[in-house]
Structure formats: structure tokens, C-alpha cells
Scaffold this active site. Sequence first.
Site, PDB file in Angstrom:
ATOM      1  N   CYS A  86      11.602 -34.288  40.483  1.00 23.82           N
ATOM      2  CA  CYS A  86      11.201 -33.236  39.546  1.00 23.82           C
ATOM      3  C   CYS A  86       9.677 -33.189  39.415  1.00 23.82           C
ATOM      4  CB  CYS A  86      11.899 -33.453  38.196  1.00 23.82           C
ATOM      5  SG  CYS A  86      11.947 -31.964  37.179  1.00 23.82           S
ATOM      6  N   HIS A 195      17.831 -34.508  39.616  1.00 22.52           N
ATOM      7  CA  HIS A 195      17.602 -35.854  39.078  1.00 22.52           C
ATOM      8  C   HIS A 195      18.729 -36.808  39.464  1.00 22.52           C
ATOM      9  CE1 HIS A 195      14.264 -35.070  36.193  1.00 22.52           C
ATOM     10  NE2 HIS A 195      14.731 -33.825  36.228  1.00 22.52           N
ATOM     11  N   GLU A 197      18.842 -39.910  39.106  1.00 22.27           N
ATOM     12  CA  GLU A 197      19.005 -40.974  38.090  1.00 22.27           C
ATOM     13  C   GLU A 197      19.887 -40.513  36.939  1.00 22.27           C
ATOM     14  OE1 GLU A 197      16.463 -38.975  38.297  1.00 22.27           O
ATOM     15  OE2 GLU A 197      15.494 -38.653  36.354  1.00 22.27           O
TER      16      GLU A 197
END
Lengths: 227, 83, 762
Positions: A86, A195, A197
Amino acid sequence: MRFAVPVFPGSNCDLDCVHAIEDVLQEPVEPVWHQEEDVSRFDAIILPGGFSYGDYLRTGALARFSPVMKGVKQAAESGKLVIGICNGFQILLEMGLLPGAMLTNDHLQFRCEMQTLIVENVETPFTCKYAPGEAIRIPIAHMSGNYFCDPSTLAELKQNGQIVFRYAGDNPNGSIEKIAGICNRKRNVLGMMPHPERAIADWMGSEDGKKLFQSMFAYWKENCGAA
Amino acid sequence: MYKATIFVTLKESVLDPQGVAVKGSLHSLGYAEVKDVRIGKRIEVLIESDNRRKAEQQVREICEKVLSNPVIEQFRFELEEVA
Amino acid sequence: MQREQTVMKSKSAISEPAPEIIREQKLFKEMGLTEAEYEQIIGLLGRLPNWTEVGIYSVMWSEHCSYKNSKPLLKRFPTEGPRVLQGPGEGAGVIDIGDGQAVVFKIESHNHPSAIEPFQGAATGVGGIIRDVFSMGARPVALLNSLRFGNLSSPRVRYLFDQVVAGIAHYGNCIGIPTVGGEVMFDDCYEGNPLVNAMCVGILNHEDLQKGIASGTGNPVIYVGASTGRDGIHGATFASEELNEGSEEKRPAVQVGDPFMEKLLLEACLEMVKKGILLGIQDMGAAGLTCSSAEMAAKGGQGLDLNLDLVPQREEGMTPYEIMLSESQERMLLVVEQGREQEIKEICDKWGLQSAVVGRVTEGNRYRIFHGGKIVADIPVNTLVDDAPVYVREGRVPDYYQAYQNIRAEEAFLDVSPQEALDKVISSINTGSKRYVYRQYDHMVRTSTAVCPGSDAAVIVVRGTEKALAMSTDGNGRYVYLDPVQGGRIAVAEAARNVVCAGAVPLGITDCLNFGNPEKPEVYWQLSQSIDGMAEACRILETPVVGGNVSLYNETKGEPIYPTPVVGMVGLVEKREHITTSAFKRAGDAILLLGETFAELGGSELQHALTGEVRGRAPVCDLEKEKALYKVVLAAIQKGWVSSAHDASEGGLAVALAESCIDGQKGAEVTIQTSLAPIVHLFSESQSRVILSVPDEYVEEVHQLAEKNGVACSRIGRVTQEAHLSIAVNGTRVIGSDVAELTKRWEEAIPCAMNPSSTLTN
């Protein structure tokens, strides 16, 4: 395998990345304050999401001048793994480690939701655990994810297999050819808007991000992890 | 002291979603004559210097290095001496 | 006497009206003080107040800071409980969640600023509530909001809605706190006066709990954060008045939020907390430097000297009045032990923040302001806080109330087909999906969001533990308008029901009371009665009120909004496996309805969507039944018997079933036996009802559990793989809809209303 997560003023996914490495790989990981220039003790670097320097001027534009980015650049040049997620992707574009630039989403709104991606290239250190063409679910959350590059750069990206992820279904931001993530020619630097994560546990709604971190670890173990 | 007024705009070839949106609004308000809208930034920078050419060179440098992204943006600036 | 002479002279030197002029021309009125209040100030000071002093009193005695109209009513709320660590009176309430941890939360309004400048108004509302939470020493972990707008057919309302949502998104996304939940409702009464209530939830370790207090004579008062400018002067007073034609001009420079600055301030303050440096900390929010410093001194039982020359300023030539009343954002006031100033400075330097020692804690109770080497205000500090006037106003039952008591709302709908009703209601902007809104909020940052927006309550997990927190904001102004006692009960009960459906034990509430002008007897009656209803619910449901905010004078052109108390509820999920959502999950599961259905269509979504009206009697909320219901739902969830739980509220049973189908992309076959007309049974908004889906093998257990607790439980159908919703009443099929079709109507309600000239963008 030692991971560094550089923290800029305004980063806000730094801890999420730290937790992801802890939870998925149980490997050592450290947040590194942006004033620190030397990151040579790390094997891989994760540039986290957020709004570094408030995203003022342009997204990612000011972070590239932080001291830590000198170290990141050296790490990238020496072949270590560098991933920008990002805002991290935006920083990599601004500093020229990846080609192209990021524009505001075509619909002019921030967009946060679970997004299906297609893994376009599994022959990278970041995607070797995925199946070719695999559809994975990874959340997006950004205002400027509208990837842009000129036609000759695009041709080059295609030719070299540098397009790593594409958005499936509707284009969420106007990105050229639905590009969601690209790598450099050496394939040790990856930038992606989604993302990973945020997709590492069942309760998060998807675990498809795990394989990205596992890929990095497998690659490192095979190529540099003798120690 | 010099004051640089810098204009950073998206290159012609790059789509400007904000400009498109504003154009749409203007059309819906009845301004059919509006053919195009492009949105950019105006940045004012004060430079401590007594040499015009040097100041100009510095402004150009920071525009290239920081204030604009050459992949998508172009810039121009005006320089005036101020007290 | 000597000192007071100096006070006046210094004022006249900078061309502000002299004290005598203020009295003669009644200039205090412009600042919102009444004649009686002004006279009271003269009595307290023993002399005429100067311009700066009048300004200080006017903001400290505004409704926003002093609660002068609502204080006696707010005392009716239960504020204590075995888990409560901090009730009302500090930045935010604090409730123990075990393991040495506590949850910190508060809701606050930013209605008036948002009506004038929606983007910045909403953004700074979010910024303010975040500061309230981290000034307690807590790490903010979630944001919620509660929004009300007029009808989206108006271009101005579309603009307000669009910009408010964008402003909330801008601030929350940038600072990196997930916006996990909220509610949006549309009704004509909010046309000129939208409601923007923002809630923040944080987590702290008990030892890190901070207070807004100035203690220790001689200790430094330190200013941290953004510079002070002329923005938002008299915001607290502005928030305490009705909006009128002149409001846009009256509004001083709009405050602009800087979430990046606040992120730095947040990290710096939490670093100070972890290092144990702070004695006191308070946000400079409403009434800025004045309110924070005066409240801290009053709480500490100390005096305070402030030197305004040391306050970082963004503009030149600011007067003491302007510096004291500025509401510039992203500023914090700290008190530390003498000698630890350097430690503060080092942390601020690291985060690139400016800091300055701007004053000292003093012996006694004098609140003294210095500027240009002179004293410009000298006030007994307790008079600002303790002597604020309190008004007990007269209430009067509004005429409409009696008239509505005799109306049987259901009679108007007996000829409407349930199918047609469902199609209409599901695609109304009130019932329709709010995805248009929440997809603009980063609701996943911090990677703790287990239940995203869209279910009954949002849930975030507490890292390193098995625990999770469920949270919800609720408040239906229509019910409160029809019957403030029932409406007040429902606001609390529904919020609690939502967190219970997520698998959580309700812990406590924060409330935001959005009402009209309390000087009108009917409005005061609404306020007083609804507080009674809420207080009763809080007592019985054991959810104390640990903080909140009052926003009065929400009127446009003389018409009050619906009385709209908004409840922010937090609940504790003991184990992650208990987390439950409203989506149907397994084909074959039995669908059980807990609770009873009566003919209650007054103020219902059916009534509003079909007729545009709000009339009749509000649904009745029996709090003992409600409590028994929670017990059953929670026990069933904790035993692992429940696949999904969904509160049947706005839109009734039909909408609740449709929503569970849509969320899970499953179908349902439902058969109902009832003495009510099908349309009434399916759309009634009777309270204390929950729809469970339960695997066959547990149906009997759930039945027994319900029976034991005196809760009605009926098996009304089963979940099907084929995504089709079919409902039969007394043997006749009255609704048959493909879930795909329902989904489309539900998803497109707001996007279509926002884009009236075309179909969907994207």
C-alpha cells in the site's frame, strides 16, 4: 530470517506487519524508526502501509527522503527481499525502485474491502507458494491505488513477467490493466496495493496472505538461509 | 529574498479523475461550454537568496526532486523578488 | 484592588471593549451569556469582568462545557458498577475487562460544525473523540459513528452526506484507527441539522490510566501539538445555539483537522504514558486552552498561571481572548513534575512535535492569564467549573403525544401485500445496505477486526488474549419522538441486544443526547422522559453510563429534530469462539424466533417507507423480558449451539430474515402461525426479539433454555442452500423472493439515491 519494518511518521500498518511475521513465520522482526540508516542486519524489509508524512504533497513522496530509505535501497540493490504494501508500494514507486506512479482512485473515494486477486506470476520470491493463476482474497484499503505507467513501461512489465497480481472482477480503482502488484526485473522488490498482513487468520475473513510471507521465507531459506 | 510560485499539474496524457468529476458537475449545472478541467497544485516557496539565477536553479531542482513526480506530473514556476 | 486596576487597563490598550461598555451595550449577549449570568459573574469577581474574562466565562458556562440544562437530568443515570474504573467526568469512561486491562470509550457530537462545513466538521469530530480516549492513557483501537441526515432527494443533503462520510474516512483512515461500525438514518427532520456523533474505543492497562488534573504547586504546565490560530473561536458557544440563517457567517474560521499531526501526538502521548512521566493530561477540545486548563486546575484544587506569550501561535497579533478561546485542533495540555520537562521535550522532538512550558500550577484557586507582561484575566477557578448556572426547566407534554396514543398504526397497512412491502422496505435508504458508507472507512487496519461493519455489532479481538470486544451505536429518534420513555429504553436495549447477538456481555454505555432547544417545554419534556427511560434500562440491564455528551439546540428554522439519544455500547466476548454474526451459515439449520410479536407498527420502517409518516404508539420495551432474552442468547452462544444470531428490529421479522439470507447468501423457508394479520406480524417492530439459526441437534436444548428463563421460543423455519426466501403465514405463502434479487435491491438503495440521474457508477 530477520525482518525489518521501517516506521515513518504517519505509518499505521507497521505493527500489523510485525504481527503478521510473528504469527505466520515466528521469525524475528523489528520496527525500525525512519531515522535509522543502517538496516544491513536484516534479511528482508517490509515497507508498511499508512499515511507516511500525512501523504502530503503526493502519497509516499516525502518518505523516500528519510534516512532509512538509503538502507532500503542498498538492501534492494544487494538482492535482499523488499516488499512495499500500500503506502509502501507508493514509496517504492516514488523512489524509482519500481516503475510507474500512483494516481487517485478513479471514483475519488477511499475503498476498503475484501478483494479477489489473481496471482499472475508465481516465479517470484513472494509468490512461489501460490499456484499459477490462483485466485486469492486479500483486502484493499486505499485512496490512491490507481496504478499508472506509460505504454512502453507496460510492455516491459508484461514482457518481463513483472505483473505479479491483478484485480479480479471489477477494477476497484482504475488501475491500468487491473494491476494490483508489480516487481522489479530482478524480482526481489515487490510493490502491492492489497494488504496480505490483513489476511492471515480465519477470523480475519481470509488466510490467503499467509503464503506470501511463507514464500519469502522459503525463498530465503533456499538461497541465503544456510546460516 | 525570492518568492517562487510553482504550478504542478498532471501531464496531458494522464487521466485526472478530479478534473473529470468537476467537469461533469459543471455540465450538469448547465455550463456546456466547459470542454475540459484539469486540477493541479500551486505551491509558494520563499527562498533566502540575493542571486536570481541561483534561486531559479534551486527552485527547478526542488521541483524535479521533490515537488513533482516526473512520471505523471509537470511543473512550471514564476519567480519574483520580495522584500 | 491594585491588580484589578491593571487587569482593566491592559485590556483597553488593545482596543477591545472596556468592561463598562460590555455592560452598557450588553455585549456579553453576543457570547451567549444571559443578563442574569453576567450579573452572577460580577458578583463572583466583585468587579466588572473584562473582555477576556467574559469570554472565558461564556465558554465555561456554555451547555457544551457546563451541561447547565441537562446536569440535574443526567444525575438520574446509573454511573457505577463493579467493573467501572472511571465514570463520567474525565475524557472518557473506563471499564475493567480482566487481566489488568480496561476498555475506554466515549461518544461525542459534532453536529453544528458538520452542518456548516461537513468534511472538516466531521473530521475534527473524529479527531476530538480520539484525543479524549488517548488522553486517558489508552491506545485507541476502534471508531464508530452515528449519523442522521435529511432525505437524499435533496442535493444539499447528498452533499452533506457525501462530505461527512468522506471527512470521517479521511481522519480515521489516515490516523490508522479502524472505523468498524455505526449507523446512518435518514429523515426529513434532520434536513438542515444533520447529526454527526463519533465514538472511539480504546484499551489500556490499569496502571496507565491518566487523569485531567493539575497537581503539585510549582509544576509546569506544558502545551504540546499544533500551533494556536484563530480557528473555531467560540465553538463551544456555537454548539449551544440553534442554527439559523446567519449561522454560516457567524461561524468563525472553520477548524481544519490534521490527522497526521494527531497520529504523532497520539504516539508521543502514549510514549509519555508508558514512561510514567505525566501527572495530568487533557485534550484542548471544546473551549480550547480555557476549558482544559481551568478544568485541570479545578479538579486538582489548585490555581494556575498561564503565560500566553509562550503559547505557540500560528498567526500574528492574536489577542488573549483569541488565544484562550481558539479551538485549533490536535493540541494537548500536560502537567508534569518539575524537572521532567526535558523528558517531554525529547519525546516531542522525536515525533517532530512542538512543545512549550506555558504555565505553572499555583497554590490557592486563582486562575491568572498573563499576556505581554500583564495580567489579562484573574478568576477564582472554581467559579468557572462549580458555579456554572444550573437550569431546571419546565416540561410540557406535547399535544401530538396524546393524540398518537389513540392511533392504531397497523390499521393503515392491512391491505398492503407483504411481498410488496418487503420489496419497498428492503430498498429504502434506511434499511438498505450501508456498504456505500463503510467501504470508504478503513475498517481493518490494526488487524483486529473480526466482525466487519454490516452485522449487528462490530467485534475486534484483543491481541494476546482470548477476549474480544463487541460494540454498537444505536438510537431511533422516531420511537423517542412518539414516546420518549419507551424510546429511551429501546435505545439502550437495542444496543445491548446487538452486542449480545455478537456473543458479548454488555459492559456499559456512553450516550450522546441530541435534542432540540431545551428552553421549549416540549423539548425539555422529551429530554427528561427519555433520560428516565434510558436510566431505567441501564439499571436493569446492568450497563452503567460511563460518559457522554449532550447536544442541544438541534433545530432549523425553529423546528426541533426528533429527540435522538444515541447509545454507544461496548460488550465483552469472553472467548473468540463465541463471536457470532447475523449471517445464515449452514443449510438445514433450524430458524428459531425468541420473543413475542405484537401489533406494533408506530414509528416503524414500514410506516415510514410506505407513507413517509411517523405516528402512533412506539413499541413497548419490557426490560425484564429483555434481560431474560440476553441470558438465553448468551448462554446458547457460549454453549456453542448457535450458528447465527440477529436482532429483529427496524423492518421487523421480514427484514431481519432477509438480512440474514443476504449476509450469508443462503435461503430460508419460514412458516408462521399467528393471530395477527400477516403484514402486521412480519413488519411489526416489537422489541426483545432475536432470530437464531441452530443446528437440528441443539434445537431442543435451546427450547428448554428459553422455557427455563420464561422467553417465548418458536421454530419458524429452516435455512436452505438454495438462496430463496419463502415465508408462509397461517398456511399461505406471502413472500417468495430470490436472495439475489433482495441483495440487489438492498445493495443499490443508497448508491441509487446518491446518483439520481444515472444508475450505479462502477
